[in-house]
Write an enzyme that holds these catalytic residues in place. Structure first.
Site, short mmCIF file in Angstrom:
data_model
loop_
_atom_site.label_atom_id
_atom_site.label_comp_id
_atom_site.label_asym_id
_atom_site.label_seq_id
_atom_site.Cartn_x
_atom_site.Cartn_y
_atom_site.Cartn_z
N GLY A 34 -2.62 -4.97 -6.09
CA GLY A 34 -3.77 -5.12 -5.21
C GLY A 34 -3.65 -6.32 -4.28
O GLY A 34 -4.64 -6.81 -3.74
N ASP A 61 -5.53 -4.73 5.06
CA ASP A 61 -4.30 -5.31 4.53
C ASP A 61 -3.31 -5.66 5.64
O ASP A 61 -2.74 -6.75 5.67
CB ASP A 61 -3.62 -4.34 3.55
C1 GLA Z 1 -6.89 -1.18 -0.27
C2 GLA Z 1 -6.80 -0.63 1.15
C3 GLA Z 1 -7.65 -1.44 2.11
C4 GLA Z 1 -9.09 -1.61 1.58
C5 GLA Z 1 -9.07 -2.07 0.12
C6 GLA Z 1 -10.44 -2.08 -0.48
O1 GLA Z 1 -6.30 -2.44 -0.32
O2 GLA Z 1 -5.47 -0.62 1.59
O3 GLA Z 1 -7.66 -0.85 3.38
O4 GLA Z 1 -9.82 -0.43 1.74
O5 GLA Z 1 -8.24 -1.25 -0.69
O6 GLA Z 1 -11.25 -3.01 0.15
#
Ligand code: GLA
Length: 392
Positions: A130, A178
């Site tokens: 994450g 991201d």
């Molecule tokens: C992932 C996705 C992002 C966002 C997050 C949740 O990291 O790639 O675009 O939606 O989850 O906030």
């Protein structure tokens, strides 16, 4: 930081030639504003001092020869056969190679020059935790091809191209959070980013606080199917609300007060999901005010509230992430804690007083092990600069 000298050494060993360019791109941690970037919302991430580094040189052939040092794997794919997602010998590309291949595919569609390359890379971002290892991977290769091709894109255009690679080539319907963070990171700053207008600005964090990441080491499972489902439910909620509010385009367009008046007209699941999104967007604005007022407690309280909302309404937490937050909340010096990223496992992000950080790290690690028999990884991070490159 990735040791450039090690990458160069490995490159020379493998290709008997000197690499010419070093490109890097950081991972990110999202401090607040989760699952709102695909609802036109506002987010508050920062790029971190964990990154992917690549050394590379241009070659004549229209292909990419990539060496993944950490995985001890390599792959060659040709630019003519990107559509098939196969390597040069006709085998399906391994998953990691889909990210650079996707970026090349997007650039070639835009008729940008994508040089043939030999490249060796390594990453200090934990994979699948994450912290946006995939986005950093896309952005690092995008930066490399831009450097070798001698062309330049606006930073946000480059981020959007990488997002397109992930959406259309890899097949994950992610938002722009991201890729934006990896491209636009600013040393020592959080980033306030409006995913609708694409306006953004760096914000200073509390000087006497540190961001600590706790990796639960729980493998995220079903992340992309569950993720895509959440996105669809948000769209469903918008369609219901449009019956009463015809001008509403996304959940960004409704305030928590207005939402309270209409929530009863939504089916139960869409109601819970929308409840999270609408309030999470409001929390980001409140957090910016808390920063302005130098109010750590208010900022931290918003982080906890975000976690409970992700746990109860958005249902993307995991029992181990809840345990990490629960332990952190009891530790001295912790102002706020919450899961970060898509959820379903991965990491929590914690806001901790500088003076308590060493004890916090040791204790969270110890108590998490006591409760779960799992060895997590707890570490402080610093806000870092976005992707860049240099000649070597
Ligand atoms: C992932 C996705 C992002 C966002 C997050 C949740 O990291 O790639 O675009 O939606 O989850 O906030």
């Amino acid at each position: 930081m990735i040791a450039e000298s090690l990458l160069v050494e490995q490159f020379v060993n493998r290709f008997q030639a000197q690499p010419k360019v070093f490109a890097r791109a950081p991972g990110r941690v999202n401090i607040l504003g989760e699952h709102v970037d695909y609802n036109d919302g506002v987010v508050l991430p920062m790029a971190i001092d964990r990154e992917i580094g690549i050394v590379a040189r241009k070659i004549e052939a229209n292909e990419a020869h990539l060496v993944a040092l950490d995985l001890n794997e390599e792959v060659v794919f040709t630019y003519q056969s990107l559509q098939e997602k196969k390597d040069k010998s006709g085998c399906p590309l391994p998953r990691w190679a889909l990210y650079p291949a996707g970026v090349a595919w997007v650039f070639l569609q835009k008729r940008l020059a994508v040089s043939g390359i030999q490249a060796v890379f390594s990453s200090s971002i934990p994979i699948g935790a994450g912290l946006s290892s995939s986005a950093a991977f896309e952005v690092a290769f995008a930066t490399l091809w831009s450097a070798l091709g001698g062309w330049q894109l606006e930073p946000l255009t480059l981020a959007q191209d990488c997002q397109k690679a992930e959406n259309e080539y890899v097949g994950v319907a992610c938002g722009l959070l991201d890729q934006f963070s990896s491209v636009c990171g600013v040393d020592g700053h959080l980033l306030f980013f409006d995913t609708r207008s694409l306006e953004w600005k760096p914000l200073r964090f509390f000087e006497d606080c540190v961001i600590v990441i706790a990796d639960s080491k729980v493998e995220r499972s079903l992340t992309s199917s569950e993720y895509n489902q959440r996105r669809e439910t948000c769209e469903e909620a918008v369609r219901y609300l449009q019956r009463y509010l015809p001008n509403l385009k996304s959940l960004r367009d409704i305030t928590p007060v207005e939402y309270a008046a209409y929530r009863e007209y939504l089916p139960a699941e869409a109601r819970r999901r929308a409840e999270h999104v609408v309030k999470e967007i409001a929390r980001v604005y409140s957090a910016v005010n808390a920063l302005r007022n130098n109010d750590r407690r208010a900022f931290g309280a918003l982080m906890y509230a975000s976690h409970y909302s992700l746990r109860d309404d958005y249902e993307v937490s995991h029992p181990n992430l809840d345990i990490l937050v629960e332990i952190a909340k009891q530790l001295p010096g912790c102002y706020g804690a919450r899961l970060t990223g898509a959820g379903f496992g991965g990491c929590t992000v914690n806001m901790v007083a500088k003076s308590e950080v060493d004890r916090f790290v040791t204790e969270l690690d110890r108590l998490y092990f006591e409760r779960t028999s799992l060895k997590g990884a707890v570490f402080a991070v610093e806000a870092s600069q976005g992707a860049n490159w240099k000649l070597i």
